[in-house]
Design a protein around this motif. Structure first.
Motif, PDB file in Angstrom:
ATOM      1  N   ARG A  70      71.305  49.391 -32.148  1.00 55.24           N
ATOM      2  CA  ARG A  70      70.527  50.479 -32.760  1.00 55.24           C
ATOM      3  C   ARG A  70      69.112  50.027 -33.083  1.00 55.24           C
ATOM      4  NH1 ARG A  70      75.502  51.576 -35.317  1.00 55.24           N
ATOM      5  NH2 ARG A  70      74.928  50.264 -37.082  1.00 55.24           N
ATOM      6  N   ASN A  73      67.399  49.040 -29.582  1.00 58.93           N
ATOM      7  CA  ASN A  73      67.611  49.946 -28.444  1.00 58.93           C
ATOM      8  C   ASN A  73      68.064  49.152 -27.221  1.00 58.93           C
ATOM      9  OD1 ASN A  73      67.700  52.400 -27.101  1.00 58.93           O
ATOM     10  ND2 ASN A  73      65.563  52.277 -26.443  1.00 58.93           N
ATOM     11  N   ASN A  75      70.838  48.272 -24.580  1.00 61.13           N
ATOM     12  CA  ASN A  75      72.048  48.789 -23.947  1.00 61.13           C
ATOM     13  C   ASN A  75      73.099  47.702 -23.734  1.00 61.13           C
ATOM     14  OD1 ASN A  75      73.398  51.136 -22.719  1.00 61.13           O
ATOM     15  ND2 ASN A  75      73.294  49.931 -20.849  1.00 61.13           N
ATOM     16  N   TRP A  78      75.293  47.500 -26.679  1.00 63.10           N
ATOM     17  CA  TRP A  78      76.254  48.607 -26.722  1.00 63.10           C
ATOM     18  C   TRP A  78      77.425  48.322 -25.787  1.00 63.10           C
ATOM     19  CZ3 TRP A  78      76.251  51.588 -30.626  1.00 63.10           C
ATOM     20  CH2 TRP A  78      75.076  52.096 -31.192  1.00 63.10           C
ATOM     21  N   TYR A 105      80.994  53.813 -27.522  1.00 62.69           N
ATOM     22  CA  TYR A 105      80.778  54.650 -26.336  1.00 62.69           C
ATOM     23  C   TYR A 105      79.639  55.646 -26.558  1.00 62.69           C
ATOM     24  CZ  TYR A 105      84.938  53.065 -23.797  1.00 62.69           C
ATOM     25  OH  TYR A 105      85.856  52.314 -23.099  1.00 62.69           O
ATOM     26  N   LEU A 106      79.576  56.219 -27.754  1.00 65.35           N
ATOM     27  CA  LEU A 106      78.518  57.179 -28.059  1.00 65.35           C
ATOM     28  C   LEU A 106      77.150  56.504 -27.979  1.00 65.35           C
ATOM     29  CD1 LEU A 106      78.644  60.215 -28.917  1.00 65.35           C
ATOM     30  CD2 LEU A 106      78.270  59.440 -31.252  1.00 65.35           C
ATOM     31  N   ARG A 109      75.959  56.005 -24.610  1.00 65.22           N
ATOM     32  CA  ARG A 109      75.789  57.285 -23.923  1.00 65.22           C
ATOM     33  C   ARG A 109      76.874  57.528 -22.868  1.00 65.22           C
ATOM     34  NH1 ARG A 109      71.163  59.510 -25.492  1.00 65.22           N
ATOM     35  NH2 ARG A 109      71.118  61.011 -23.778  1.00 65.22           N
ATOM     36  N   GLN A 110      78.027  56.919 -23.079  1.00 63.73           N
ATOM     37  CA  GLN A 110      79.190  57.192 -22.234  1.00 63.73           C
ATOM     38  C   GLN A 110      80.032  58.247 -22.959  1.00 63.73           C
ATOM     39  OE1 GLN A 110      81.228  53.711 -20.710  1.00 63.73           O
ATOM     40  NE2 GLN A 110      79.333  52.521 -20.654  1.00 63.73           N
ATOM     41  N   PHE A 111      79.478  59.451 -22.998  1.00 65.76           N
ATOM     42  CA  PHE A 111      80.003  60.493 -23.877  1.00 65.76           C
ATOM     43  C   PHE A 111      81.425  60.912 -23.522  1.00 65.76           C
ATOM     44  CE2 PHE A 111      75.310  61.244 -23.761  1.00 65.76           C
ATOM     45  CZ  PHE A 111      75.045  60.764 -25.031  1.00 65.76           C
ATOM     46  N   ARG A 141      77.928  66.500 -25.393  1.00 68.64           N
ATOM     47  CA  ARG A 141      77.148  65.697 -24.456  1.00 68.64           C
ATOM     48  C   ARG A 141      77.904  65.401 -23.165  1.00 68.64           C
ATOM     49  NH1 ARG A 141      72.865  63.699 -27.608  1.00 68.64           N
ATOM     50  NH2 ARG A 141      72.602  65.272 -29.241  1.00 68.64           N
ATOM     51  N   SER A 142      79.219  65.606 -23.173  1.00 73.13           N
ATOM     52  CA  SER A 142      79.991  65.431 -21.937  1.00 73.13           C
ATOM     53  C   SER A 142      80.248  66.767 -21.244  1.00 73.13           C
ATOM     54  CB  SER A 142      81.316  64.713 -22.214  1.00 73.13           C
ATOM     55  OG  SER A 142      82.105  65.429 -23.135  1.00 73.13           O
ATOM     56  N   GLU A 168      73.113  70.423 -33.180  1.00 69.24           N
ATOM     57  CA  GLU A 168      73.979  70.246 -32.012  1.00 69.24           C
ATOM     58  C   GLU A 168      74.676  71.552 -31.646  1.00 69.24           C
ATOM     59  OE1 GLU A 168      75.171  67.765 -28.918  1.00 69.24           O
ATOM     60  OE2 GLU A 168      73.857  67.250 -30.597  1.00 69.24           O
TER      61      GLU A 168
END
Length: 213
Positions: A70, A73, A75, A78, A105-106, A109-111, A141-142, A168
């Motif tokens: 976070r 940033n 990846n 993550w 996962y969130l 960005r693997q929603f 998001r998925s 959202e």
């Protein structure tokens, strides 16, 4: 004191194989508390090398990786957090480890992969608005818009002032071309924040609504 304990633990860490990695874990915990994630991650990785089923070390490592991700940033952090959280779930699959996995996962960005763990947590905690928010975001998001609407409407019942949930849900209604519903939600969010981005969403949706037959 913590400062006095750190060098002592570092000296003992070379003998981690003898004590199951406990010293590495405690060293990692000290660095984690200080928010020194680089050192915490290094120590906790060593703890897990010494004991691959050290659930406390796995959990703390995942949390430290996500905090680093976070802040920077990053990846790769993550992705490692996902790997660690899934190793933890393989040992002990419960709501806590599911939440950890879902958050990893969130963040990556693997929603679509975040949906199942968050569903487990939300449906086991029907009055937990934060759990429903995470679940709703993962669904949204998925691309699972209908389910996202349901989850986010529940979120707003539990957390009526949650700007994240309102924003959202507005996005979900807009994506589904339910423009009047989207306006209702966006306007509620804007009334609470005066946020320029939300105002832009209102103007965009009004224009789209005017074009509908």
């Amino acid at each position: 004191t913590v400062d006095e304990a750190t060098p002592l633990l570092a000296d003992k860490s070379s003998a981690a194989a003898k004590d199951g990695g406990a010293n590495y874990y405690y060293l990692g915990a000290i660095h984690f508390k200080r928010e020194d994630d680089d050192r915490a991650i290094t120590a906790l990785r060593e703890a897990i090398k010494a004991n691959a089923e050290d659930t406390a070390a796995l959990e703390l490592l995942a949390e430290s990786l996500m905090r680093k991700a976070r802040k920077a940033n990053l990846n790769s952090a993550w992705l490692e957090a996902i790997e660690v959280s899934e190793r933890l779930r393989a040992i002990h699959d419960d709501q806590k480890t599911a939440s950890l996995s879902g958050r990893a996962y969130l963040g990556a960005r693997q929603f679509d992969k975040a949906v199942a763990p968050f569903e487990k947590v939300a449906k086991a905690n029907t009055d937990n608005g934060q759990a429903w928010l995470y679940y709703g975001i993962a669904l949204s998001r998925s691309g699972q818009m209908r389910k996202a609407m349901e989850a986010l409407e529940i979120t707003i019942q539990l957390l009526p002032d949650s700007i994240a949930a309102l924003s959202e849900l507005g996005y979900v209604y807009e994506s589904d071309k339910q423009y009047q519903q989207a306006l209702r939600i966006y306007e509620k969010a804007y009334a609470a924040t005066n946020d320029a981005a939300i105002k832009a969403s209102i103007e965009r949706v009004r224009a789209l609504a005017s074009q509908q037959p």
